[in-house]
Write a protein that holds these residues in place. Structure first.
Motif, PDB file in Angstrom:
ATOM      1  N   ALA A   1       9.880  -2.700  -7.709  1.00 56.83           N
ATOM      2  CA  ALA A   1       8.568  -3.052  -7.690  1.00 56.83           C
ATOM      3  C   ALA A   1       8.063  -2.547  -9.140  1.00 56.83           C
ATOM      4  O   ALA A   1       8.810  -1.949  -9.929  1.00 56.83           O
ATOM      5  CB  ALA A   1       7.584  -2.116  -6.745  1.00 56.83           C
ATOM      6  N   LEU A   2       6.950  -3.327  -9.738  1.00 55.53           N
ATOM      7  CA  LEU A   2       6.450  -3.084 -11.053  1.00 55.53           C
ATOM      8  C   LEU A   2       5.062  -2.617 -10.724  1.00 55.53           C
ATOM      9  O   LEU A   2       4.215  -3.387 -10.217  1.00 55.53           O
ATOM     10  CB  LEU A   2       6.903  -4.221 -11.764  1.00 55.53           C
ATOM     11  CG  LEU A   2       6.106  -3.907 -13.275  1.00 55.53           C
ATOM     12  CD1 LEU A   2       6.937  -2.853 -14.122  1.00 55.53           C
ATOM     13  CD2 LEU A   2       6.080  -5.356 -13.787  1.00 55.53           C
ATOM     14  N   TYR A   3       4.667  -1.376 -11.301  1.00 54.58           N
ATOM     15  CA  TYR A   3       3.323  -1.235 -11.539  1.00 54.58           C
ATOM     16  C   TYR A   3       2.759  -1.859 -12.779  1.00 54.58           C
ATOM     17  O   TYR A   3       3.462  -1.527 -13.616  1.00 54.58           O
ATOM     18  CB  TYR A   3       3.191   0.411 -11.392  1.00 54.58           C
ATOM     19  CG  TYR A   3       1.677   0.649 -12.079  1.00 54.58           C
ATOM     20  CD1 TYR A   3       0.712   0.682 -11.176  1.00 54.58           C
ATOM     21  CD2 TYR A   3       1.665   1.322 -13.215  1.00 54.58           C
ATOM     22  CE1 TYR A   3      -0.777   1.032 -11.649  1.00 54.58           C
ATOM     23  CE2 TYR A   3       0.727   1.534 -13.861  1.00 54.58           C
ATOM     24  CZ  TYR A   3      -0.662   1.595 -12.974  1.00 54.58           C
ATOM     25  OH  TYR A   3      -1.918   1.908 -13.543  1.00 54.58           O
ATOM     26  N   VAL A   4       1.513  -2.495 -12.584  1.00 57.64           N
ATOM     27  CA  VAL A   4       1.103  -3.229 -13.683  1.00 57.64           C
ATOM     28  C   VAL A   4      -0.551  -2.690 -13.687  1.00 57.64           C
ATOM     29  O   VAL A   4      -1.207  -3.191 -12.854  1.00 57.64           O
ATOM     30  CB  VAL A   4       1.114  -4.741 -13.557  1.00 57.64           C
ATOM     31  CG1 VAL A   4       0.321  -5.248 -14.955  1.00 57.64           C
ATOM     32  CG2 VAL A   4       2.565  -5.193 -13.459  1.00 57.64           C
ATOM     33  N   ARG A   5      -0.701  -1.893 -14.748  1.00 56.99           N
ATOM     34  CA  ARG A   5      -2.053  -1.389 -14.821  1.00 56.99           C
ATOM     35  C   ARG A   5      -3.011  -2.478 -14.786  1.00 56.99           C
ATOM     36  O   ARG A   5      -2.946  -3.585 -15.452  1.00 56.99           O
ATOM     37  CB  ARG A   5      -2.317  -0.374 -15.822  1.00 56.99           C
ATOM     38  CG  ARG A   5      -3.846   0.353 -15.916  1.00 56.99           C
ATOM     39  CD  ARG A   5      -3.594   1.368 -16.958  1.00 56.99           C
ATOM     40  NE  ARG A   5      -2.958   2.724 -16.617  1.00 56.99           N
ATOM     41  CZ  ARG A   5      -3.174   3.676 -15.880  1.00 56.99           C
ATOM     42  NH1 ARG A   5      -4.431   3.542 -15.230  1.00 56.99           N
ATOM     43  NH2 ARG A   5      -2.289   4.597 -15.909  1.00 56.99           N
TER      44      ARG A   5
ATOM     45  N   LEU B   1       3.122   6.017  -5.816  1.00 53.45           N
ATOM     46  CA  LEU B   1       2.882   6.143  -7.200  1.00 53.45           C
ATOM     47  C   LEU B   1       1.459   6.506  -7.611  1.00 53.45           C
ATOM     48  O   LEU B   1       1.276   6.260  -8.946  1.00 53.45           O
ATOM     49  CB  LEU B   1       3.205   4.686  -7.754  1.00 53.45           C
ATOM     50  CG  LEU B   1       4.699   4.134  -7.500  1.00 53.45           C
ATOM     51  CD1 LEU B   1       4.916   2.762  -8.155  1.00 53.45           C
ATOM     52  CD2 LEU B   1       5.839   5.001  -8.105  1.00 53.45           C
ATOM     53  N   GLY B   2       0.499   6.700  -6.843  1.00 53.84           N
ATOM     54  CA  GLY B   2      -0.854   6.898  -7.200  1.00 53.84           C
ATOM     55  C   GLY B   2      -1.458   5.511  -7.713  1.00 53.84           C
ATOM     56  O   GLY B   2      -2.538   5.789  -8.468  1.00 53.84           O
TER      57      GLY B   2
ATOM     58  N   GLU C   1       0.916  -1.226  -0.024  1.00 54.59           N
ATOM     59  CA  GLU C   1       0.115  -0.035  -0.114  1.00 54.59           C
ATOM     60  C   GLU C   1       0.729   1.260  -0.068  1.00 54.59           C
ATOM     61  O   GLU C   1       0.435   2.280  -0.863  1.00 54.59           O
ATOM     62  CB  GLU C   1      -0.800   0.161   1.138  1.00 54.59           C
ATOM     63  CG  GLU C   1      -2.449  -0.670   0.891  1.00 54.59           C
ATOM     64  CD  GLU C   1      -2.895  -1.299   2.101  1.00 54.59           C
ATOM     65  OE1 GLU C   1      -2.762  -0.537   3.114  1.00 54.59           O
ATOM     66  OE2 GLU C   1      -3.627  -2.217   2.104  1.00 54.59           O
ATOM     67  N   GLN C   2       2.028   1.207   0.748  1.00 54.96           N
ATOM     68  CA  GLN C   2       2.992   2.405   0.802  1.00 54.96           C
ATOM     69  C   GLN C   2       3.468   2.736  -0.538  1.00 54.96           C
ATOM     70  O   GLN C   2       3.661   3.763  -1.119  1.00 54.96           O
ATOM     71  CB  GLN C   2       4.021   2.069   1.800  1.00 54.96           C
ATOM     72  CG  GLN C   2       3.250   2.448   3.198  1.00 54.96           C
ATOM     73  CD  GLN C   2       4.681   1.768   4.046  1.00 54.96           C
ATOM     74  OE1 GLN C   2       5.072   0.844   4.140  1.00 54.96           O
ATOM     75  NE2 GLN C   2       4.559   2.676   5.365  1.00 54.96           N
TER      76      GLN C   2
ATOM     77  N   ILE D   1       0.377  -3.287  -7.684  1.00 54.06           N
ATOM     78  CA  ILE D   1       2.056  -3.283  -7.352  1.00 54.06           C
ATOM     79  C   ILE D   1       2.457  -4.786  -7.212  1.00 54.06           C
ATOM     80  O   ILE D   1       2.012  -5.643  -6.504  1.00 54.06           O
ATOM     81  CB  ILE D   1       2.239  -2.299  -6.030  1.00 54.06           C
ATOM     82  CG1 ILE D   1       1.778  -1.108  -6.242  1.00 54.06           C
ATOM     83  CG2 ILE D   1       3.709  -2.804  -5.718  1.00 54.06           C
ATOM     84  CD1 ILE D   1       2.367  -0.254  -7.228  1.00 54.06           C
ATOM     85  N   LEU D   2       3.495  -5.107  -7.913  1.00 53.51           N
ATOM     86  CA  LEU D   2       4.063  -6.402  -7.833  1.00 53.51           C
ATOM     87  C   LEU D   2       5.530  -6.202  -7.436  1.00 53.51           C
ATOM     88  O   LEU D   2       6.404  -5.093  -7.806  1.00 53.51           O
ATOM     89  CB  LEU D   2       3.992  -6.729  -9.350  1.00 53.51           C
ATOM     90  CG  LEU D   2       5.006  -8.306  -9.330  1.00 53.51           C
ATOM     91  CD1 LEU D   2       3.891  -9.230  -9.128  1.00 53.51           C
ATOM     92  CD2 LEU D   2       5.195  -8.755 -10.881  1.00 53.51           C
TER      93      LEU D   2
END
Ligand code: PLP
Length: 376
Positions: A208-212, A56-57, A50-51, A63-64
């Motif tokens: 981390a990787l943000y994956v929409r 990153l909004g 969550e943090q 978040i992975l």
């Protein structure tokens, strides 16, 4: 020591270390275990997620966690290529980090076509080149937000719009942007976005990787059920707590970042360019991170200058730390200035929130003395 190499890595902040310590100590369970000693740590992992998401909004489910941004970058490109096996084309740029470029070269050996977009003398892309490069075969566009060597900022909003309009997935390596400019995936229509803890005062070895939501994803690391089956491997709870806390602090420090760091960087840059002959800035004068300056010292090899700066207690670098053991010239500066020796005779200084005006003054002095010694 004067540390002007924040684009290479940053110090783990005491508050981050404090937050991690219990998980190196008594709380050593495995979050996947069924008994409470382990399973109670699942909440700790989810808090970290969550943090990072808030930083990153994003929403936490997007978040992975990965081992580093190198993995995040590989995973995003891999996912896009897996999503549609007919699409065998990747668009990137000549100035990306080696974690993208080396992977792209490996993909070329497997028959994937890769377009490396050129940059101009200032390190900027031409959007027309991007538009021309995208075809029906393009699986993904992978372009960085901020360049690690020069700090040059690519126009990511416009790039994202181009990709969206053409129906192509967009991955953004945001490793150097996160913590230095506002990164908000609600405003930026990006499909994948990479970050790494050690660039924002969290430990190394966690990214981390943000994956929409709805963006395709297939694992790069196959294994257990961790990360909802998207990345196998027992979670490193202390490192996850570290990146979570680091993200939280970076988000809080962002408002004051520019105002604190930019004047110091400008002072250093002007001090060097204004008082040492044969110096030249590499990178756009304004479309650039507040903390980075990359300067060519004509007639002086980077290595020789770095040795003298090290002896004076000043930490800086000649390009990316990941390639510091090779004597290759900087591929970034070479792409910007292919003629001449600018790429072999440059130093990157990258400042951070903990630097001071006194350090800048001492650094200018050290650089002056070193260049005088090397140019008798
Ligand atoms: N991308 C950029 C722009 C970087 O500067 C770096 C680190 O230097 C990376 C990716 C790789 O990050 P990591 O060291 O976490 O693999």
């Amino acid at each position: 020591m004067i540390y002007f190499d924040h684009n290479a890595t940053t110090r783990v902040l005491p508050a981050v270390r404090e937050a991690m310590l219990p998980y190196f100590g008594d709380e050593w369970g495995n979050p996947s275990s069924s008994y409470r000693f382990g399973s109670k740590l699942r909440g700790v992992v989810e808090k970290a997620r969550e943090q990072v998401a808030e930083f990153l909004g994003a929403s936490a489910r997007e978040i992975l966690f990965t081992s580093c941004a190198t993995e995040s970058n590989n995973a995003a490109i891999h996912a896009a290529l897996k999503a549609n096996l007919q699409k065998r084309h990747v668009v990137t740029s000549a100035v990306e980090h080696s974690s993208v470029l080396t992977y792209c070269r490996a993909l070329e050996e497997e028959g994937v076509r890769v377009t490396y977009l050129p940059v101009d003398r200032d390190g900027l892309l031409r959007l027309a080149d991007l538009k021309n490069a995208i075809t029906d075969q393009t699986a993904i566009v992978s372009l960085m937000w901020a360049n690690n060597e020069t700090g040059v900022l690519f126009p990511v909003e416009e790039i994202a719009q181009v990709c969206k309009a053409r129906g192509v997935l967009f991955h953004c390596d945001s490793v150097q942007a996160a913590g230095k400019v506002a990164v908000d995936v609600q405003k930026l229509p990006v499909d994948y976005l990479s970050v790494t803890g050690h660039k924002f005062h969290a430990p190394k070895g966690i990214g981390a990787l943000y994956v929409r939501r709805k963006a395709p994803f297939s694992p790069l690391i196959h294994g257990g059920h961790q990360e909802r089956g998207l990345r196998g491997g027992t979670e490193s709870v202390p490192l996850l707590v570290g990146i979570g806390k680091g993200a939280d602090l970076a988000r809080k420090h962002l408002a004051g970042y520019d105002a604190k760091v930019r004047p110091l960087r400008d002072e250093l840059e002007q001090g060097i360019l204004g008082s040492i002959a044969g110096t030249e800035l590499n990178g756009h004068p304004t479309q650039r991170l507040a903390n980075t300056t990359n300067i060519t010292f004509h007639g002086i090899e980077s290595e020789a200058l770095l040795i003298l700066l090290d002896q004076a207690g000043l930490c800086a670098s000649a390009g990316s730390a990941c390639l510091a053991d090779s004597d290759e010239p900087s591929h970034v500066v070479k792409a910007m200035k292919p003629q001449g020796n600018a790429s072999r005779q440059m130093i990157r200084f990258s400042l951070g929130l903990e630097n001071t005006a006194k350090e800048v003054e001492a650094a200018i002095d050290a650089v002056k003395r070193a260049t005088q010694a090397l140019r008798p």
